[in-house]
Write an enzyme that holds these catalytic residues in place. Structure first.
Site, mmCIF file in Angstrom:
data_model
loop_
_atom_site.group_PDB
_atom_site.id
_atom_site.type_symbol
_atom_site.label_atom_id
_atom_site.label_comp_id
_atom_site.label_asym_id
_atom_site.label_seq_id
_atom_site.Cartn_x
_atom_site.Cartn_y
_atom_site.Cartn_z
ATOM 1 N N LYS A 182 -0.838 46.049 52.847
ATOM 2 C CA LYS A 182 -2.076 45.265 52.747
ATOM 3 C C LYS A 182 -3.259 45.980 53.377
ATOM 4 O O LYS A 182 -4.389 45.506 53.271
ATOM 5 C CB LYS A 182 -1.897 43.895 53.425
ATOM 6 C CG LYS A 182 -0.729 43.096 52.892
ATOM 7 C CD LYS A 182 -0.789 42.939 51.384
ATOM 8 C CE LYS A 182 0.465 42.294 50.836
ATOM 9 N NZ LYS A 182 1.676 43.124 50.958
ATOM 10 N N SER B 65 8.145 42.447 46.329
ATOM 11 C CA SER B 65 7.929 43.717 47.009
ATOM 12 C C SER B 65 7.882 44.828 45.979
ATOM 13 O O SER B 65 8.474 44.735 44.902
ATOM 14 C CB SER B 65 9.079 43.973 47.986
ATOM 15 O OG SER B 65 9.130 45.324 48.361
#
EC number: 4.2.1.9
Length: 617
Positions: free
Chosen positions: A124, A518
Site C-alpha cells: 500500500k 493478495s
C-alpha cells in the site's frame, strides 16, 4: 513562471521566524534560494520490504544536495500485508493507503516542499505515495526498495525456488511434515526486499516504470544488488533537475499529471495485464487516476483486457519464476519493448528520465540496445546469502535471457496466452464488475458452474475449508461483507485460496468475494465484486446452494435465478430495516478509525477511494 513553493516559508521579512526554524534543521544563508526537496521514506523494522531503507533516504538526500537542492526527509507508515494476513490486522491494510497519501500531502504542503523523491516498496506504500504525487502534482521521482531474492530449498527432486505463499500452502497441508514446513519457512524470505513474485508490491513498482515516474529497473533489480544503489543516486540528481525545469523554465511537462496521463495509465494497465500482475493494481490505478483527475475507469480496464496477451508469467502464476528472472530477461523495459512491437502501448509519452517512452526503450530494451552498461545491468543476479542489507552483493548472470520464444518474457507470436492476465467480469451479482487474475487460472476451469457456499467473513470460510469434507470439489466459496465498507477495509483472501490449494481443491473450486486477493493468490479467485454486499450489491442476496455460472472467456458471472426472484429477495432484504445489508452473527470489533474509513469509502469499482461529498449529506 511558477514560483518555488518553498519561498512561501523562506523569503520575506515576515518569515524570519520560519527561517529561524529552518536554520535549526541545518540550513544556511545560501540554502534559502535552493529548491527544497522532500525525501519521502517509509523505513520500518516491521516490514522486510522496508527494513533496509533506513539509510537510503540520506543517500538520496546527499545526492540532492550535490545537485544543488536542499533535502528534508520524513517517513510514512508501512503495513506488511503478509504479517497482517489471517487476522483482524488485515482490516487496516487498504485504509493505510489513504493514511499514507494524506501524510505525504500534509508534510509536503505544510512545509511548502518544491518536489519529492518517493522511497516506497510494499503493497500500500507505493499506491499511497502515487496517489499523493497525483494529488499534489509537483515534480516527483519514485524509487523502490526492490524485490527480495527468491528462497531456495533442496528437495529430493532438486533445488526449487520458493516464497511465502509456498510456506503458507505447506503449513496447511497435513501431508507435509513439521520439519519440511520449518525448512520452507526458513527459506521462503531470505533477504530484505518486497516478496519475490509478481505480487502486489512488485506489480506496483513495475507499473511506476510504465507510468514514466520511475527509472528503468525500478521494478526488477534486486534489493540486495549493488546496481540498485545507482537508482537512488540518480533519483537525487534527477529530482533537482525536474524541479528547476518546472520552476525556472516553466516546463509543466515534468509534472506527474503530465507524465501519468490517460495514455500512460493505459500503458500501465497494459503492462499489468501482459504480466499477470496482482488484481490489487486495479484498485490502486483507479485510485491514483482519480487523484489526478484522469478519466481512467473499469471500462478501460475491461477494454484493454480483451486485446492484451500474456507475455510474462511469474510466481504465483507459475512455479520457479520470480522477479530476479524477469530482470535477467530485460525487466519491465523488456516487456514494454515487446508490447511496443505488438502496437499495444503508447511510446510518444514523456518520462522522468527520457523525453519519451520511445527514447527510453531504444536505450533500455535489451533486444534493441547493444550498450554494455545496459546488458550488464540486466545481468544482475541474486547473491544467495540471507541478508537485510541493501546493495550487499554484486553477482551477475553469465548471460541474459533474450529468448522471446520460450524464455521468461515472450514476444506476441509466442505469447503464453492471447487472452490477457486479468479480466473484468460482469453479471447480475456484479453489475459494476469484478476482477479475476486469469494468468493464475488453470485452463480447465475457465468456465465453471457450481453451488454457492455462503460465508459472511473470511474467518468462517477458512474454518470450513480446513475442516475436511465441508468444502467439496465443484463448490463455489462465496465470502461477502468483506468489501471496502462491509469489512471494513476489504481484506485480502490469501489464506482461503492457499488453503484450497493445500486441500487439493485449487483446480476444483472457485472463490468469489466482494473482498480482494493478495498478489500471491492464484486459482479461480474472483474478487472486487461490485457493488459490495454492504452497499446493497446482489452478492448479498445469494443463498446457500444457489448455482453460480462463471464464464471467463465471455467475461460473465451469473447467479442462476430469475429477475423476479432477485427482486423478491431484494425486497425481503430491504424490509429488514436497520438489519438490512449486514452480516448475520459476525463478531468483529471495528475501531473508530475503521468506522471513519467505512463512512467515506466507495466501491472497489472506483478504486475504493473516499467520497468526501458524503460529509455534506
Amino acid at each position: 513562471m511558477p514560483a518555488y513553493r518553498s519561498r512561501t516559508s523562506t523569503h520575506g521579512r515576515n518569515m524570519a521566524g520560519a527561517r529561524g526554524l529552518w536554520r535549526a534543521t541545518g540550513m544556511k544563508d545560501g540554502d534559502f534560494g535552493k529548491p527544497i526537496i522532500a525525501v519521502v521514506n517509509s523505513f520500518t523494522q516491521f516490514v522486510p520490504g522496508h527494513v533496509h531503507l533506513k539509510d537510503l533516504g540520506q543517500l538520496v538526500a546527499r545526492e540532492i544536495e550535490k545537485a544543488g537542492g536542499v533535502a528534508k526527509e520524513f517517513n510514512t507508515i508501512a503495513v506488511d500485508d503478509g504479517i497482517a494476513m489471517g487476522h483482524d490486522g488485515m482490516l487496516y491494510s487498504l485504509p493505510s493507503r489513504e493514511i499514507i497519501a494524506d501524510s505525504v500531502e500534509y508534510m509536503v504542503n505544510a512545509h511548502c516542499a518544491d518536489a519529492m523523491v518517493c522511497i516506497s516498496n510494499c503493497d500500500k506504500i507505493t499506491p499511497g505515495m502515487l496517489m499523493a504525487a497525483m494529488r499534489l502534482n509537483i515534480p516527483a521521482v519514485f524509487v523502490s526498495g526492490g524485490p527480495m531474492e527468491a528462497g531456495k530449498v533442496l528437495l529430493s527432486t532438486g533445488e526449487k525456488k520458493v516464497d511465502l505463499i509456498d510456506a503458507m500452502i505447506a503449513a496447511a497441508d497435513d501431508r507435509v511434515s513439521d520439519e519440511d514446513v520449518k525448512v520452507m519457512e526458513r527459506s521462503a524470505c531470505p533477504t530484505c526486499g518486497s516478496c519475490s513474485g509478481m505480487f502486489t508490491a512488485n506489480s506496483m513498482n513495475c507499473l511506476t516504470e510504465a507510468l514514466g515516474l520511475a527509472l528503468p529497473g525500478n521494478g526488477s533489480v534486486l534489493a540486495t544488488h549493488a546496481d540498485r544503489e545507482r537508482l537512488f543516486v540518480e533519483a537525487g540528481h534527477l529530482v533537482v533537475d525536474l524541479a528547476r525545469r518546472y520552476y525556472e523554465q516553466d516546463d509543466a511537462g515534468v509534472l506527474p499529471r503530465t507524465i501519468a496521463s490517460f495514455k500512460a495509465f493505459e500503458n500501465a494497465m497494459t503492462l499489468d495485464i501482459s504480466m499477470g500482475g496482482s488484481t490489487n493494481t486495479v484498485l490502486h490505478l483507479l485510485a491514483a487516476a482519480n487523484e489526478g483527475e484522469v478519466p481512467f475507469t473499469m471500462a478501460d480496464i475491461d477494454r484493454l483486457s480483451r486485446k492484451v496477451p500474456v507475455l510474462c508469467k511469474v510466481a504465483p502464476a507459475v512455479a520457479n519464476i520470480h522477479m530476479e528472472d524477469v530482470h535477467r530477461a530485460g525487466g519491465i523495459m523488456g516487456i514494454l519493448g515487446e508490447l511496443d512491437r505488438a502496437g499495444l502501448i503508447h511510446t510518444d509519452l514523456p518520462t522522468v528520465h527520457a523525453p519519451s517512452m520511445k527514447d527510453a526503450l531504444e536505450r533500455w530494451d535489451v533486444t534493441r540496445t547493444k550498450a554494455e552498461s545496459v546488458t550488464t545491468f540486466y545481468r544482475a543476479a541474486p547473491g544467495g546469502v540471507p541478508t537485510q542489507v541493501a546493495f550487499s552483493q554484486s553477482r551477475r548472470w553469465d548471460d541474459l535471457d533474450t529468448d522471446r520464444a520460450s524464455g521468461v518474457i515472450r514476444d506476441f507470436e509466442h505469447a503464453y496466452s492471447k487472452d490477457g492476465g486479468l479480466a473484468v467480469l460482469f453479471g447480475n451479482i456484479a453489475e459494476d464488475g469484478c476482477i479475476v487474475k486469469t494468468a493464475g487460472v488453470d485452463a480447465s476451469i475457465l468456465k465453471f458452474t457450481g453451488p454457492a457456499r455462503i460465508f459472511e467473513s473470511q474467518d468462517a470460510a477458512v474454518e470450513a475449508i480446513l475442516a475436511n469434507g465441508k468444502i467439496k470439489a465443484g463448490d463455489i466459496v462465496l465470502i461477502r461483507y468483506e468489501g471496502p465498507r462491509g469489512g471494513p477495509g476489504m481484506q485480502e483472501m490469501l489464506y482461503p485460496t492457499s488453503y484450497l490449494k493445500s486441500k487439493g481443491l485449487g483446480k476444483a473450486c472457485a472463490l468469489v468475494t466482494d473482498g480482494r486477493f493478495s498478489g500471491g493468490s492464484s486459482g479461480l479467485s474472483i474478487g472486487h465484486v461490485s457493488p459490495e454486499a454492504a452497499e446493497g450489491g446482489a452478492i448479498g442476496l445469494v443463498e446457500e446452494g444457489d448455482t453460480i455460472e462463471i464464464d471467463i472467456p465471455n467475461r460473465r458471472i451469473h447467479l442462476a435465478i430469475s429477475d423476479e426472484e432477485m427482486a423478491r429477495r431484494r425486497a425481503a432484504m430491504e424490509a429488514k430495516g436497520d438489519a438490512a445489508w449486514k452480516p448475520k452473527d459476525r463478531q468483529r470489533v471495528v475501531s473508530q478509525a475503521l468506522q471513519a474509513y467505512a463512512a467515506l469509502t466507495t466501491s472497489a469499482a472506483r478504486g475504493a477511494v473516499r467520497d468526501v461529498k458524503s460529509l455534506r449529506r
